[in-house]
Scaffold this motif. Sequence first.
Motif, PDB file in Angstrom:
ATOM      1  N   ASP A  27       0.872  -1.835  -0.433  1.00 38.07           N
ATOM      2  CA  ASP A  27      -0.041   0.040   0.149  1.00 38.07           C
ATOM      3  C   ASP A  27       1.218   1.483  -0.186  1.00 38.07           C
ATOM      4  OD1 ASP A  27      -1.900   1.502   0.277  1.00 38.07           O
ATOM      5  OD2 ASP A  27      -2.975   0.872   1.928  1.00 38.07           O
ATOM      6  N   VAL A  28       1.481   0.906  -1.548  1.00 41.70           N
ATOM      7  CA  VAL A  28       2.707   2.396  -1.228  1.00 41.70           C
ATOM      8  C   VAL A  28       1.557   3.765  -2.371  1.00 41.70           C
ATOM      9  CG1 VAL A  28       4.641   3.629  -2.521  1.00 41.70           C
ATOM     10  CG2 VAL A  28       4.686   0.986  -1.407  1.00 41.70           C
ATOM     11  N   ARG A  29       1.544   4.916  -1.427  1.00 39.39           N
ATOM     12  CA  ARG A  29       0.953   5.925  -2.684  1.00 39.39           C
ATOM     13  C   ARG A  29       2.063   6.592  -2.353  1.00 39.39           C
ATOM     14  NH1 ARG A  29      -3.704   8.982   0.557  1.00 39.39           N
ATOM     15  NH2 ARG A  29      -4.365   6.698   0.409  1.00 39.39           N
ATOM     16  N   ALA A  30       2.470   7.016  -3.863  1.00 39.98           N
ATOM     17  CA  ALA A  30       3.474   8.806  -4.392  1.00 39.98           C
ATOM     18  C   ALA A  30       2.812   9.805  -4.496  1.00 39.98           C
ATOM     19  CB  ALA A  30       4.038   6.995  -5.354  1.00 39.98           C
ATOM     20  N   LEU A  31       3.720  10.701  -3.880  1.00 40.78           N
ATOM     21  CA  LEU A  31       3.250  12.324  -4.449  1.00 40.78           C
ATOM     22  C   LEU A  31       4.176  12.486  -5.222  1.00 40.78           C
ATOM     23  CD1 LEU A  31       1.452  14.089  -3.155  1.00 40.78           C
ATOM     24  CD2 LEU A  31       3.531  15.725  -1.966  1.00 40.78           C
ATOM     25  N   THR A  32       3.214  12.801  -6.820  1.00 43.33           N
ATOM     26  CA  THR A  32       4.132  13.511  -7.654  1.00 43.33           C
ATOM     27  C   THR A  32       4.092  15.274  -8.603  1.00 43.33           C
ATOM     28  OG1 THR A  32       5.354  13.099  -9.651  1.00 43.33           O
ATOM     29  CG2 THR A  32       3.866  11.490  -9.118  1.00 43.33           C
ATOM     30  N   ASP A  34       3.228  15.713 -11.793  1.00 43.32           N
ATOM     31  CA  ASP A  34       2.834  14.886 -13.014  1.00 43.32           C
ATOM     32  C   ASP A  34       3.075  13.487 -12.893  1.00 43.32           C
ATOM     33  OD1 ASP A  34       2.292  14.582 -15.645  1.00 43.32           O
ATOM     34  OD2 ASP A  34       3.764  16.136 -16.606  1.00 43.32           O
ATOM     35  N   PRO A  35       1.348  12.805 -12.144  1.00 49.20           N
ATOM     36  CA  PRO A  35       1.720  11.847 -12.313  1.00 49.20           C
ATOM     37  C   PRO A  35       1.413  10.496 -13.972  1.00 49.20           C
ATOM     38  CG  PRO A  35      -0.350  12.586 -10.622  1.00 49.20           C
ATOM     39  CD  PRO A  35       0.643  13.370 -11.898  1.00 49.20           C
ATOM     40  N   GLY A  36       1.616  11.455 -14.782  1.00 51.90           N
ATOM     41  CA  GLY A  36       1.101  11.648 -16.137  1.00 51.90           C
ATOM     42  C   GLY A  36       2.773  10.608 -16.786  1.00 51.90           C
ATOM     43  N   LYS A  37       3.555  11.690 -16.501  1.00 56.19           N
ATOM     44  CA  LYS A  37       5.161  11.249 -16.780  1.00 56.19           C
ATOM     45  C   LYS A  37       5.421  10.430 -16.063  1.00 56.19           C
ATOM     46  CE  LYS A  37       4.708  15.097 -19.728  1.00 56.19           C
ATOM     47  NZ  LYS A  37       5.626  16.474 -19.942  1.00 56.19           N
ATOM     48  N   VAL A  46      -0.401   6.345  -7.528  1.00 58.25           N
ATOM     49  CA  VAL A  46       0.033   8.169  -8.254  1.00 58.25           C
ATOM     50  C   VAL A  46      -0.703   8.962  -7.203  1.00 58.25           C
ATOM     51  CG1 VAL A  46       1.703   9.610  -9.482  1.00 58.25           C
ATOM     52  CG2 VAL A  46       1.669   6.820  -8.882  1.00 58.25           C
ATOM     53  N   VAL A  47      -0.466  10.223  -6.352  1.00 62.21           N
ATOM     54  CA  VAL A  47      -0.778  11.078  -6.318  1.00 62.21           C
ATOM     55  C   VAL A  47      -0.485  12.551  -6.860  1.00 62.21           C
ATOM     56  CG1 VAL A  47      -2.375  10.494  -4.943  1.00 62.21           C
ATOM     57  CG2 VAL A  47      -0.661  11.089  -4.164  1.00 62.21           C
ATOM     58  N   GLU A  48      -1.190  13.107  -7.753  1.00 63.91           N
ATOM     59  CA  GLU A  48      -0.328  14.518  -7.722  1.00 63.91           C
ATOM     60  C   GLU A  48      -0.353  15.717  -6.512  1.00 63.91           C
ATOM     61  OE1 GLU A  48      -1.988  18.448 -11.021  1.00 63.91           O
ATOM     62  OE2 GLU A  48      -2.966  16.757 -11.199  1.00 63.91           O
ATOM     63  N   GLY A  49       0.682  16.238  -6.562  1.00 64.35           N
ATOM     64  CA  GLY A  49       0.947  17.873  -6.275  1.00 64.35           C
ATOM     65  C   GLY A  49       2.280  17.922  -5.228  1.00 64.35           C
ATOM     66  N   VAL A  54       0.741  21.326  -0.994  1.00 66.24           N
ATOM     67  CA  VAL A  54      -0.222  19.386  -0.798  1.00 66.24           C
ATOM     68  C   VAL A  54      -0.732  19.682   0.427  1.00 66.24           C
ATOM     69  CG1 VAL A  54       0.495  17.606   0.728  1.00 66.24           C
ATOM     70  CG2 VAL A  54       2.746  18.486   0.230  1.00 66.24           C
ATOM     71  N   GLY A  55      -2.055  18.767  -0.594  1.00 68.10           N
ATOM     72  CA  GLY A  55      -3.402  18.841  -0.215  1.00 68.10           C
ATOM     73  C   GLY A  55      -3.543  17.384   1.031  1.00 68.10           C
ATOM     74  N   ALA A  56      -4.930  17.754   1.954  1.00 71.52           N
ATOM     75  CA  ALA A  56      -5.165  16.851   2.909  1.00 71.52           C
ATOM     76  C   ALA A  56      -5.426  15.495   2.075  1.00 71.52           C
ATOM     77  CB  ALA A  56      -6.738  17.009   3.552  1.00 71.52           C
ATOM     78  N   ALA A  57      -6.158  15.485   1.471  1.00 69.92           N
ATOM     79  CA  ALA A  57      -5.866  14.635   0.014  1.00 69.92           C
ATOM     80  C   ALA A  57      -5.449  13.349   0.299  1.00 69.92           C
ATOM     81  CB  ALA A  57      -6.932  14.489  -1.401  1.00 69.92           C
ATOM     82  N   ALA A  58      -3.909  13.636   0.316  1.00 68.84           N
ATOM     83  CA  ALA A  58      -2.765  13.478  -0.024  1.00 68.84           C
ATOM     84  C   ALA A  58      -2.620  12.287   0.910  1.00 68.84           C
ATOM     85  CB  ALA A  58      -1.765  14.182  -0.205  1.00 68.84           C
ATOM     86  N   PHE A  59      -3.154  12.637   2.312  1.00 66.16           N
ATOM     87  CA  PHE A  59      -3.031  12.119   3.530  1.00 66.16           C
ATOM     88  C   PHE A  59      -3.722  11.156   3.838  1.00 66.16           C
ATOM     89  CE2 PHE A  59       0.172  15.269   3.114  1.00 66.16           C
ATOM     90  CZ  PHE A  59       0.907  15.607   3.808  1.00 66.16           C
TER      91      PHE A  59
END
Length: 269
Positions: A27-32, A34-37, A46-49, A54-59
Amino acid sequence: MAILVTGATANIGRMVVDQLLARGATDVRALTIDPGKAGLPGEVEVVEGHLGRVGAAAFEGVDRMYLAPSPGNVAQVLEVARAAGVRHVVDLSGEPESWWGSVCEAVEGSGIGWTHLWPADFMENTLSWSRQIRESGVVREPHADTATAPIAMNDIAAVAATALLTDGHIGRAHSLAGPEILTRAQLVAHLADALDRDITFRTATREETITALEPTMGDNTTWYVDNVLIDFAPPPQSLPTTSVEDITGHPATTFNHWARLNADRFLAD
């Protein structure tokens, strides 16, 4: 519960993702940005940011996180993380008296369980010599005999993944170094061996060093020369050369091995 990796497409962050997966994390989430690239493995969420936004949704649903260096707004990031329920932060920083000290202070003051990673200089920093090596076969720096124990970025990532996935690391600061104490001249000699070409070390003034490094290091050159090459010289006996193996159970990468793996990076334009 997810593990969030910030800076997931940066050098060390990307390696942290791979090291977590290699150790069985599911269960690994990656903050980047540009998720498409991003080119991250399919099993990674993959989450954008980025750390500046950093928005609360990433956490949401995140229990542990790897915090890439972010001295400018680390307090705000940690506030969002704590409110979302993050319980453990593994940060890449440096000793409190260093230029990364503000990160340590913010992390320890956040109320979240923490693990600090304090690495020695990166083996990858020698890539700043690549243009000199290609064009002249000469590396110019102020001090041939300055000795450190450089560490490969992938070994730092392995320690980060270990700290995120195993017990016993909360509240600890891990000073990290490579397995060998080497002078700057010895690093050059190892590169000559790995690249199979003549490379020499030439003692240079501050100004000559800046001129030689600027084409590869750009705006960071003067800071690097003044703070790392001239003023930073830890006593060799203080360098924790067994730290990576002590923490991960696997030997750290030697500089000669790293140089052979990365030889093409020194020779490519």
